[in-house]
Write an enzyme that holds these catalytic residues in place. Structure first.
Site, PDB file in Angstrom:
ATOM      1  N   CYS A   1       3.883   8.036   1.408  1.00 42.24           N
ATOM      2  CA  CYS A   1       4.522   7.030   2.272  1.00 42.24           C
ATOM      3  C   CYS A   1       4.743   5.752   1.470  1.00 42.24           C
ATOM      4  CB  CYS A   1       3.621   6.769   3.474  1.00 42.24           C
ATOM      5  SG  CYS A   1       4.259   5.480   4.552  1.00 42.24           S
TER       6      CYS A   1
ATOM      7  N   CYS B   1       9.706  -6.679  15.336  1.00 48.99           N
ATOM      8  CA  CYS B   1       9.317  -5.773  16.417  1.00 48.99           C
ATOM      9  C   CYS B   1       7.944  -6.215  16.907  1.00 48.99           C
ATOM     10  CB  CYS B   1       9.277  -4.334  15.902  1.00 48.99           C
ATOM     11  SG  CYS B   1      10.858  -3.832  15.204  1.00 48.99           S
TER      12      CYS B   1
ATOM     13  N   CYS C   1       8.874  -7.937   6.630  1.00 53.52           N
ATOM     14  CA  CYS C   1      10.091  -7.390   7.240  1.00 53.52           C
ATOM     15  C   CYS C   1      10.797  -8.524   7.965  1.00 53.52           C
ATOM     16  CB  CYS C   1       9.723  -6.276   8.227  1.00 53.52           C
ATOM     17  SG  CYS C   1      11.154  -5.422   8.917  1.00 53.52           S
TER      18      CYS C   1
ATOM     19  N   CYS D   1       4.610  -4.420  15.851  1.00 50.45           N
ATOM     20  CA  CYS D   1       4.414  -4.094  14.429  1.00 50.45           C
ATOM     21  C   CYS D   1       3.801  -5.270  13.676  1.00 50.45           C
ATOM     22  CB  CYS D   1       5.756  -3.714  13.803  1.00 50.45           C
ATOM     23  SG  CYS D   1       5.649  -3.391  12.037  1.00 50.45           S
TER      24      CYS D   1
ATOM     25  N   CYS E   1       0.065   1.847   6.028  1.00 55.39           N
ATOM     26  CA  CYS E   1       0.831   2.036   4.805  1.00 55.39           C
ATOM     27  C   CYS E   1       1.724   0.834   4.584  1.00 55.39           C
ATOM     28  CB  CYS E   1       1.663   3.306   4.953  1.00 55.39           C
ATOM     29  SG  CYS E   1       2.739   3.622   3.599  1.00 55.39           S
TER      30      CYS E   1
ATOM     31  N   GLU F   1       0.832  -1.194   0.000  1.00 51.18           N
ATOM     32  CA  GLU F   1       0.000   0.000   0.000  1.00 51.18           C
ATOM     33  C   GLU F   1       0.866   1.243   0.000  1.00 51.18           C
ATOM     34  OE1 GLU F   1      -4.376  -0.711   1.400  1.00 51.18           O
ATOM     35  OE2 GLU F   1      -3.230   0.990   2.069  1.00 51.18           O
TER      36      GLU F   1
HETATM   37  N1  SAH Z   1      11.240  -0.445   9.390  1.00 55.66           N
HETATM   38  C1  SAH Z   1      11.316   0.955   9.493  1.00 55.66           C
HETATM   39  C2  SAH Z   1      10.297   1.708   8.652  1.00 55.66           C
HETATM   40  C3  SAH Z   1       8.905   1.162   8.609  1.00 55.66           C
HETATM   41  S1  SAH Z   1       7.943   1.193  10.092  1.00 55.66           S
HETATM   42  C4  SAH Z   1      11.227   1.386  10.947  1.00 55.66           C
HETATM   43  O1  SAH Z   1      10.946   0.544  11.790  1.00 55.66           O
HETATM   44  O2  SAH Z   1      11.476   2.554  11.217  1.00 55.66           O
HETATM   45  C5  SAH Z   1       7.353   2.874  10.113  1.00 55.66           C
HETATM   46  C6  SAH Z   1       6.941   3.334  11.521  1.00 55.66           C
HETATM   47  O3  SAH Z   1       5.696   2.733  11.912  1.00 55.66           O
HETATM   48  C7  SAH Z   1       7.973   2.953  12.563  1.00 55.66           C
HETATM   49  O4  SAH Z   1       8.267   4.031  13.422  1.00 55.66           O
HETATM   50  C8  SAH Z   1       7.248   1.866  13.314  1.00 55.66           C
HETATM   51  O5  SAH Z   1       7.785   1.733  14.583  1.00 55.66           O
HETATM   52  C9  SAH Z   1       5.812   2.346  13.271  1.00 55.66           C
HETATM   53  N2  SAH Z   1       4.828   1.313  13.614  1.00 55.66           N
HETATM   54  C10 SAH Z   1       4.891  -0.001  13.366  1.00 55.66           C
HETATM   55  N3  SAH Z   1       3.825  -0.650  13.918  1.00 55.66           N
HETATM   56  C11 SAH Z   1       3.075   0.289  14.509  1.00 55.66           C
HETATM   57  C12 SAH Z   1       1.848   0.257  15.272  1.00 55.66           C
HETATM   58  N4  SAH Z   1       1.194  -0.872  15.484  1.00 55.66           N
HETATM   59  N5  SAH Z   1       1.351   1.416  15.760  1.00 55.66           N
HETATM   60  C13 SAH Z   1       2.015   2.581  15.517  1.00 55.66           C
HETATM   61  N6  SAH Z   1       3.151   2.677  14.818  1.00 55.66           N
HETATM   62  C14 SAH Z   1       3.688   1.549  14.328  1.00 55.66           C
HETATM   63 FE1  SF4 Z   2      10.173  -4.025  10.481  1.00 54.98          FE
HETATM   64 FE2  SF4 Z   2       7.954  -3.122  11.636  1.00 54.98          FE
HETATM   65 FE3  SF4 Z   2      10.190  -3.273  13.052  1.00 54.98          FE
HETATM   66 FE4  SF4 Z   2       9.964  -1.403  11.094  1.00 54.98          FE
HETATM   67  S1  SF4 Z   2       8.758  -1.524  12.980  1.00 54.98           S
HETATM   68  S2  SF4 Z   2      11.726  -2.765  11.515  1.00 54.98           S
HETATM   69  S3  SF4 Z   2       8.706  -2.558   9.613  1.00 54.98           S
HETATM   70  S4  SF4 Z   2       9.074  -5.030  12.153  1.00 54.98           S
END
Ligand code: SAH
Ligand code: SF4
Length: 384
Positions: A109, A120, A116, A123, A346, A94
């Site tokens: 975005c 995390c 990934c 996420c 996104c 997306e």
């Molecule tokens: N992998 C990279 C970029 C993609 S994630 C990174 O981790 O920075 C983009 C942002 O979305 C990151 O700051 C991530 O921590 C946040 N994000 C991921 N899951 C989320 C959630 N459930 N609620 C709010 N933000 C989230």
């Molecule tokens: Fe990967 Fe999500 Fe962690 Fe970003 S926040 S590094 S997209 S697992």
């Protein structure tokens, strides 16, 4: 019969030149072609008026100009627009456009990977099993689909266009697909084509320390760090990459980031997780951690997904956290929660259930029901 012609989108200038030489054209033809592809947004060789009829035919025989397949477009009343894109192997991503406060400009975005490799715990992308890198064509192609949708070809000379900024904050860890991301962003930055200045591009990373210097030197884009915790104990629990590159190492890499200055601050993204990282003491620790760094913050209310183990902090706690940072002179906007639905979505809507949830939200947005929760200016604050 399968079309075996090569896509010209996503080739670096050097590679495009090499392709032209390989079909017997003079190298300078690549410059004309580049302009057609990335300034005019032209997809049909026979409409490329600056190119001779003979060369048009030759290009048509060997090449195509292809975007990711547009599967669905969704718009909200406030101007946010999303595109569900399909890739040849059946994967999807997306791309989202979020307008600024004045709605004159806004941010696209973009995703860097399908899924990934990092896991995390907050996420949704991290739960997806299948991971692959997106190609340069698939990365820059996301932006090109957005520009098609807004009819912003050719690139206006005065820079007056709606799609003015790019954030690499969709699905995936851009530093783990750095070569492809770099090729795509160099195409996006090229002044003869898409022409988005590096000052208007932000790359978000979970903290892949060894790549940060190269990113600054080679691309010079703005850096955003997904920080989310002020102790190694909690950060390692939330983001396993912290075990490899703990806070001290990460902060040093931020201090060394080429090009960071008071006018080009590093953004620290901080998800607000109830009872885990949202106390006044955490905010104060955060200030200590970034002392001496040109920093700004982006506070993100946690966006829950089915099966996620966390809760979002209470609004009053988020406000208190933001106030402490702001009282110390830092910008610390709170990303609107509805917006975070859309923004976190996104690139994260690969599963059907998530996609349906999103379409329901979009329908409600289109009906204006969620308007008050989703003001465009809050979005803008979060991104700029
Ligand atoms: N992998 C990279 C970029 C993609 S994630 C990174 O981790 O920075 C983009 C942002 O979305 C990151 O700051 C991530 O921590 C946040 N994000 C991921 N899951 C989320 C959630 N459930 N609620 C709010 N933000 C989230
Ligand atoms: Fe990967 Fe999500 Fe962690 Fe970003 S926040 S590094 S997209 S697992």
């Amino acid at each position: 019969m399968t079309d075996t012609r090569k896509n010209l989108i996503g080739l670096s200038r050097e590679d495009l030149t090499a392709e032209m030489v390989a079909i017997g054209e003079k190298p300078y033809r690549a410059k004309q072609l580049w302009h057609q592809l990335y300034n005019r947004g032209e997809t049909d060789f026979f409409n490329m008026t600056t190119i001779s009829k003979v060369m048009q035919q030759r290009l048509h025989e060997q090449f195509v100009v292809e975007r990711p397949r547009l599967e669905r477009e969704m718009s909200s009343v406030d101007g946010t627009r999303k595109w569900l894109l399909g890739f040849p192997d059946g994967n999807e991503a997306e791309t989202v456009f979020i307008p600024d406060m004045d709605e004159e400009r806004g941010t696209v975005c973009i995703s860097s990977q399908v899924g990934c490799t990092l896991t995390c715990t907050f996420c949704h992308t991290g739960t997806q099993l299948l991971v692959r890198n997106l190609t340069p064509a698939e990365i820059v192609g996301q932006f090109m689909v957005a520009r098609d949708s807004y009819g912003e070809w050719p690139t206006p000379d005065d820079g007056g266009r709606k799609l003015s900024n790019i954030v690499m904050m969709g699905m995936g860890e851009p530093m783990f697909n750095f070569d492809n991301v770099a090729t795509a962003l160099k195409i996006a930055m090229d002044g003869d084509g898409i022409g988005i200045s590096k000052r208007r591009i932000t790359l978000s990373t979970s903290g892949v320390v060894p790549m940060m210097k190269r990113c600054g030197e080679e691309l010079g884009v703005n850096l955003a760090i997904s920080l989310h915790a002020v102790t190694d104990e909690l950060r390692s629990e939330l983001m396993p990459i912290n075990k490899k590159y703990p806070l001290k190492v990460l902060m040093q890499a931020c201090r060394d980031y080429p090009g960071a200055s008071n006018s080009r601050r590093i953004t620290f993204e901080y998800i607000m997780l109830k009872g885990l990282n949202d106390s006044a003491a955490d905010a104060k620790k955060l200030l200590q951690l970034i002392r001496g760094l040109p920093a700004k913050f982006n506070l993100i209310p946690f966006n829950p997904w089915p099966g996620s183990a966390y809760e979002c902090s209470a609004p009053a706690d988020i406000r208190r956290f933001s106030d402490i940072l702001q009282d110390n002179g830092y910008s610390a906007p709170i990303r609107a929660s509805r917006g975070s639905d859309i923004l976190a979505a996104c690139g994260q809507l690969r599963s059907e259930s998530q996609r349906q949830k999103c379409s329901r939200l979009t329908e409600r947005l289109a009906q204006g029901i969620d308007d008050e929760h989703f003001p465009a200016q809050r979005q803008q604050q979060a991104i700029s």
